[in-house]
Design an enzyme around this catalytic site. Sequence first.
Site, mmCIF file in Angstrom:
data_model
loop_
_atom_site.group_PDB
_atom_site.id
_atom_site.type_symbol
_atom_site.label_atom_id
_atom_site.label_comp_id
_atom_site.label_asym_id
_atom_site.label_seq_id
_atom_site.Cartn_x
_atom_site.Cartn_y
_atom_site.Cartn_z
ATOM 1 N N HIS A 6 60.405 55.479 38.643
ATOM 2 C CA HIS A 6 59.898 55.402 37.261
ATOM 3 C C HIS A 6 60.714 54.390 36.451
ATOM 4 O O HIS A 6 60.151 53.580 35.712
ATOM 5 C CB HIS A 6 60.009 56.770 36.561
ATOM 6 N N LYS A 16 51.245 73.683 34.483
ATOM 7 C CA LYS A 16 52.310 73.626 35.492
ATOM 8 C C LYS A 16 53.563 74.301 34.955
ATOM 9 O O LYS A 16 53.810 74.290 33.759
ATOM 10 C CB LYS A 16 52.663 72.168 35.808
ATOM 11 N N ARG A 36 52.510 53.097 44.297
ATOM 12 C CA ARG A 36 53.485 52.988 45.384
ATOM 13 C C ARG A 36 52.813 52.635 46.705
ATOM 14 O O ARG A 36 53.354 51.908 47.515
ATOM 15 C CB ARG A 36 54.240 54.315 45.554
ATOM 16 N N SER A 67 58.584 62.560 42.315
ATOM 17 C CA SER A 67 59.238 63.698 41.653
ATOM 18 C C SER A 67 59.080 64.952 42.508
ATOM 19 O O SER A 67 60.012 65.755 42.618
ATOM 20 C CB SER A 67 58.620 63.939 40.275
HETATM 21 O O1 PNS Z 1 53.132 61.804 36.561
HETATM 22 P P1 PNS Z 1 51.708 62.254 36.710
HETATM 23 O O2 PNS Z 1 51.673 63.769 36.795
HETATM 24 O O3 PNS Z 1 50.995 61.581 37.846
HETATM 25 O O4 PNS Z 1 50.957 61.827 35.342
HETATM 26 C C1 PNS Z 1 49.609 62.205 35.103
HETATM 27 C C2 PNS Z 1 49.196 61.888 33.665
HETATM 28 C C3 PNS Z 1 50.183 62.461 32.676
HETATM 29 C C4 PNS Z 1 49.143 60.369 33.496
HETATM 30 C C5 PNS Z 1 47.780 62.476 33.435
HETATM 31 O O5 PNS Z 1 47.764 63.804 33.865
HETATM 32 C C6 PNS Z 1 47.342 62.423 31.979
HETATM 33 O O6 PNS Z 1 47.109 61.365 31.430
HETATM 34 N N1 PNS Z 1 47.237 63.608 31.346
HETATM 35 C C7 PNS Z 1 46.861 63.725 29.948
HETATM 36 C C8 PNS Z 1 45.489 64.387 29.805
HETATM 37 C C9 PNS Z 1 44.393 63.353 29.931
HETATM 38 O O7 PNS Z 1 44.289 62.409 29.169
HETATM 39 N N2 PNS Z 1 43.555 63.559 30.954
HETATM 40 C C10 PNS Z 1 42.483 62.640 31.278
HETATM 41 C C11 PNS Z 1 43.050 61.421 31.990
HETATM 42 S S1 PNS Z 1 41.882 60.747 33.056
#
Ligand code: PNS
Length: 175
Positions: free
Chosen positions: A33, A57, A106, A144
């Site tokens: 990150h 979560k 990645r 993570s």
């Molecule tokens: O580190 P991660 O868990 O892969 O991140 C995922 C994240 C935070 C980018 C995604 O879950 C997100 O944007 N969540 C916010 C809710 C949202 O906007 N959902 C629709 C996105 S398509």
Amino acid sequence: MTDTTSGDFARPGPRLDRVAVYPGTFDPLTNGHVDIILRGARLFDRIVVGVLRNPDKTPLFSVEERVAMAREVFAGEPKVEVAGFEGLLVDFARAHGAHVVVRGLRAVSDFEYEFQMALMNRRLVPQLETVFMMPAEAYTYISSRLIREVFALGGPIAGLVPKAVEARMRARRGR
Ligand code: PNS
């Protein structure tokens, strides 16, 4: 032709900063990150790290702890900001005046999920552009989830996460 690149999220003139958001769960923040954030800081005037509060979560660290750790790591980087968020990413981006979402890729296995999210976000806000960046090869296997697993089973995590994060993880384990 419909111009889907202009609007609230587009950059209306040269006076405005180019702002990107880099969203994620960051439980914990990894060196992968950090690599992406520093690359983003070279491309944008500001990069806002958005730490998701995900009620579905049970995280290792609370969103407040994750934000505090990321702020500690980027204390010397004036272009990097850190904020917690909940709700839609597109709303977080709008609130910060960002016109770009940065995500790290990645491996090919990341692609399907990232592609779906990028297209859903584009459907929600057509002017918000998703930009994918590759971390240094040394970080391509780091996630993570794997770091949490290695840590939970007593394995070493030095070199996989920033020192400030490692210290908090050790403190959490009591050594
Ligand atoms: O580190 P991660 O868990 O892969 O991140 C995922 C994240 C935070 C980018 C995604 O879950 C997100 O944007 N969540 C916010 C809710 C949202 O906007 N959902 C629709 C996105 S398509």
